[in-house]
Design an enzyme around this catalytic site. Structure first.
Site, PDB file in Angstrom:
ATOM      1  N   HIS A  15       0.839  -1.213   0.000  1.00  0.00           N
ATOM      2  CA  HIS A  15       0.000   0.000   0.000  1.00  0.00           C
ATOM      3  C   HIS A  15       0.864   1.248   0.000  1.00  0.00           C
ATOM      4  O   HIS A  15       1.903   1.317   0.649  1.00  0.00           O
ATOM      5  CB  HIS A  15      -1.023  -0.004   1.131  1.00  0.00           C
ATOM      6  CG  HIS A  15      -0.480   0.109   2.525  1.00  0.00           C
ATOM      7  ND1 HIS A  15      -0.205   1.320   3.116  1.00  0.00           N
ATOM      8  CD2 HIS A  15      -0.214  -0.833   3.459  1.00  0.00           C
ATOM      9  CE1 HIS A  15       0.214   1.121   4.360  1.00  0.00           C
ATOM     10  NE2 HIS A  15       0.228  -0.174   4.591  1.00  0.00           N
ATOM     11  N   GLU A  17      -5.010   2.050   2.460  1.00  0.00           N
ATOM     12  CA  GLU A  17      -5.087   0.839   3.293  1.00  0.00           C
ATOM     13  C   GLU A  17      -5.285   1.199   4.756  1.00  0.00           C
ATOM     14  O   GLU A  17      -6.066   0.561   5.466  1.00  0.00           O
ATOM     15  CB  GLU A  17      -3.807   0.010   3.120  1.00  0.00           C
ATOM     16  CG  GLU A  17      -3.818  -1.323   3.881  1.00  0.00           C
ATOM     17  CD  GLU A  17      -3.336  -1.237   5.321  1.00  0.00           C
ATOM     18  OE1 GLU A  17      -3.621  -2.153   6.107  1.00  0.00           O
ATOM     19  OE2 GLU A  17      -2.676  -0.234   5.684  1.00  0.00           O
ATOM     20  N   GLU A  18      -4.580   2.229   5.200  1.00  0.00           N
ATOM     21  CA  GLU A  18      -4.569   2.555   6.628  1.00  0.00           C
ATOM     22  C   GLU A  18      -5.937   2.981   7.148  1.00  0.00           C
ATOM     23  O   GLU A  18      -6.211   2.852   8.338  1.00  0.00           O
ATOM     24  CB  GLU A  18      -3.551   3.666   6.908  1.00  0.00           C
ATOM     25  CG  GLU A  18      -2.101   3.295   6.620  1.00  0.00           C
ATOM     26  CD  GLU A  18      -1.534   2.277   7.589  1.00  0.00           C
ATOM     27  OE1 GLU A  18      -2.282   1.775   8.453  1.00  0.00           O
ATOM     28  OE2 GLU A  18      -0.335   1.972   7.474  1.00  0.00           O
ATOM     29  N   ASP A  63       6.021   0.975   6.957  1.00  0.00           N
ATOM     30  CA  ASP A  63       4.589   0.778   6.742  1.00  0.00           C
ATOM     31  C   ASP A  63       4.058   1.854   5.800  1.00  0.00           C
ATOM     32  O   ASP A  63       3.561   2.875   6.260  1.00  0.00           O
ATOM     33  CB  ASP A  63       3.866   0.827   8.085  1.00  0.00           C
ATOM     34  CG  ASP A  63       2.403   0.470   7.997  1.00  0.00           C
ATOM     35  OD1 ASP A  63       1.999  -0.151   7.003  1.00  0.00           O
ATOM     36  OD2 ASP A  63       1.649   0.827   8.923  1.00  0.00           O
ATOM     37  N   ASP A  82       3.326  -6.150   3.489  1.00  0.00           N
ATOM     38  CA  ASP A  82       2.887  -5.060   4.366  1.00  0.00           C
ATOM     39  C   ASP A  82       3.194  -5.403   5.815  1.00  0.00           C
ATOM     40  O   ASP A  82       2.318  -5.416   6.677  1.00  0.00           O
ATOM     41  CB  ASP A  82       1.390  -4.782   4.182  1.00  0.00           C
ATOM     42  CG  ASP A  82       0.905  -3.610   5.041  1.00  0.00           C
ATOM     43  OD1 ASP A  82       1.754  -2.826   5.495  1.00  0.00           O
ATOM     44  OD2 ASP A  82      -0.311  -3.489   5.259  1.00  0.00           O
TER      45      ASP A  82
END
Length: 465
Positions: A278, A324-325, A290, A352
């Site tokens: 992501h 994504e988060e 991340d 991820d």
């Protein structure tokens, strides 16, 4: 004649790597070469350095999110992929604002907090109320409402350290669901112990959720040392009072993009091996582990396949997911946009979980053919992997695909220190070990190439676990 046979058989048993052994399969030769190329390539590190330095934090819906999209398009085109394109995704816009907290009594002092993603603000003057402590979301849900009304809930659930990172899944419910549970019982705010394994005095952010019909209350996380400090205070005096002042804002929706690149297959171009990561990140660090690392890993792996003299049979598709988060929004949009071709997705996997070394590969495929797939994947053990179970999820964005019948794989990374940095200002480039990053690229390039060449039938899969 019998003597000669005995000599021949003895020689085969004693020297299995000589002429008695079957010659290696072509795909294994290429996979071994790809491993060596990955272990000597600096491309992945160069990519994650570029992303974190030239873009930095890239919260979904922010201006930097679109800068990251532009960065990704440019990089993928510069790397010479056969096809590069983007697909629009509607994402929520939320700004963090400021967050401050101070213990008023019995021992006045500030504590370190951060707003949880999606939280509302406090009133301008803040919220001052006694703390009521719970070990977990479960104990909060069982508590009588009269013990919570008008108070600030403190969920004190400690995240344990595991190589698999499973401690996160054991405690993250307090972050995502705690505000709703606390509000139902009359709480005025919630502050959780950070979902992290570190002892640094910085708080871990992450997404939380509200529920229609339930009053929204402010939600924050405090650093782990501050959670310890409050526990020591509670031992001395059960009446601990906290003032909380936060100013986050939700600002509607905006357009972001999934960014996609392809290495076109030579004989089965309509069939797809998906490797993803992501592109968005939280806004407090630079999004290195991340998920800058994942972006770099899958991109570098696909580039090594792109430059082979002979392309593999299936298409390799790199998907850099949006948002994504904040709720795997890009992944949901991808599944919807590509619904017509999900039956042609041979297998999918996502990076991820930082840049720790990959130690195992799990699959989720037709159980009857797992053994054949393990045989095909055996060359990956030369890169330090063991062949694992048939219970893979594939990674956060990819995890929604098995319900659509798509086989997945999980290339499991050593996550013992991942949650020291996850969702904090400490998620920065220096946390990435270049050698471990190369080992990740080697694993992903072998996986993608072998799957693109595979003759193993992976469907049907179990759609529930």
């Amino acid at each position: 004649m019998q003597k000669h046979c005995r000599i021949f058989l003895t020689t085969c048993l004693l020297t299995p790597l000589l002429a008695c052994q079957s010659p290696p399969k072509p795909e294994n030769i290429v996979a071994a070469q790809l491993q060596q190329s990955a272990l000597t390539s600096n491309l992945a590190y160069e990519l994650v350095e570029s992303l974190t330095v030239e873009v930095g934090p890239r919260l979904a819906g922010s201006n930097k999110d679109l800068v990251a999209v532009h960065w990704a398009e440019n990089k993928l085109n510069q790397l010479g992929f056969d096809k590069v394109y983007k697909e629009a995704v509607q994402v929520p816009v939320w700004s963090r604002g400021s967050a401050k907290a101070e213990l008023i009594s019995p021992y006045p002092q500030p504590i370190v907090i951060t707003a949880l993603g999606g939280s509302i603000a406090t009133p301008t003057q803040g919220i001052t109320a006694p703390i009521v402590r719970f070990d977990s979301l479960a104990t909060l849900e069982l508590a009588p409402a009269d013990s919570i009304k008008g108070k600030i809930v403190f969920i004190d659930d400690v995240t344990k350290r595991y190589i698999t990172g499973k401690g996160y899944s054991e405690t993250v419910g307090g972050r995502s669901k705690g505000a709703v549970a606390a509000s139902k019982k009359g709480a005025v705010a919630i502050v959780i112990r950070s979902i992290g394994t570190d002892h640094d005095r910085m708080a871990h952010t992450g997404m939380m959720r509200y529920q229609d019909g339930i009053t929204k209350i402010p939600a924050a996380a405090m650093s782990n040392p501050d959670a310890d400090q409050i526990n020591l205070m509670l031992k001395r005096d059960p009446n601990v009072v906290l003032t909380l002042t936060m100013s986050p804002q939700s600002q509607g929706d905006s357009t972001s993009y999934n960014v996609i690149a392809e290495v076109t297959g030579s004989s089965k171009p309509e069939e797809i091996v998906l490797i993803g990561a992501h592109l968005d990140s939280w806004d407090e660090g630079t999004g290195a582990i991340d998920d800058g690392a994942g972006v770099a890993i899958v991109t570098a792996a696909a580039k090594l396949i792109q430059q082979l003299p002979n392309k593999p049979a299936r298409t390799i598709r790199v998907v850099l997911y949006a948002a994504e988060e904040v709720g795997i929004i890009g992944a949901k949009a991808y599944a919807k946009a590509h619904k017509h071709e999900l039956a042609k997705h041979y297998i999918a996997a996502e990076s991820d979980f930082g840049a720790g070394s990959i130690y195992q590969i799990d699959y989720r495929v037709n159980e009857a053919n797992l053994g054949a797939l393990h045989q095909l994947s055996a060359v990956m053990t030369n890169n330090g992997l063991i062949l694992g179970s048939n219970t893979a999820s594939g990674g956060p964005d990819v995890s929604i695909l098995p319900a659509q019948g798509v086989p997945v794989a999980s290339l499991k990374q050593d996550g013992r220190d991942y949650f020291d940095y996850h969702h904090t200002p400490n998620d920065t480039l220096d946390k990435i070990d270049p050698a471990a990053l190369q080992q990740n690229v080697a694993a992903y390039v072998q996986f993608a190439y072998l799957m693109a060449q595979s003759d193993v039938e992976l469907r049907p899969i179990a759609t529930t676990q």
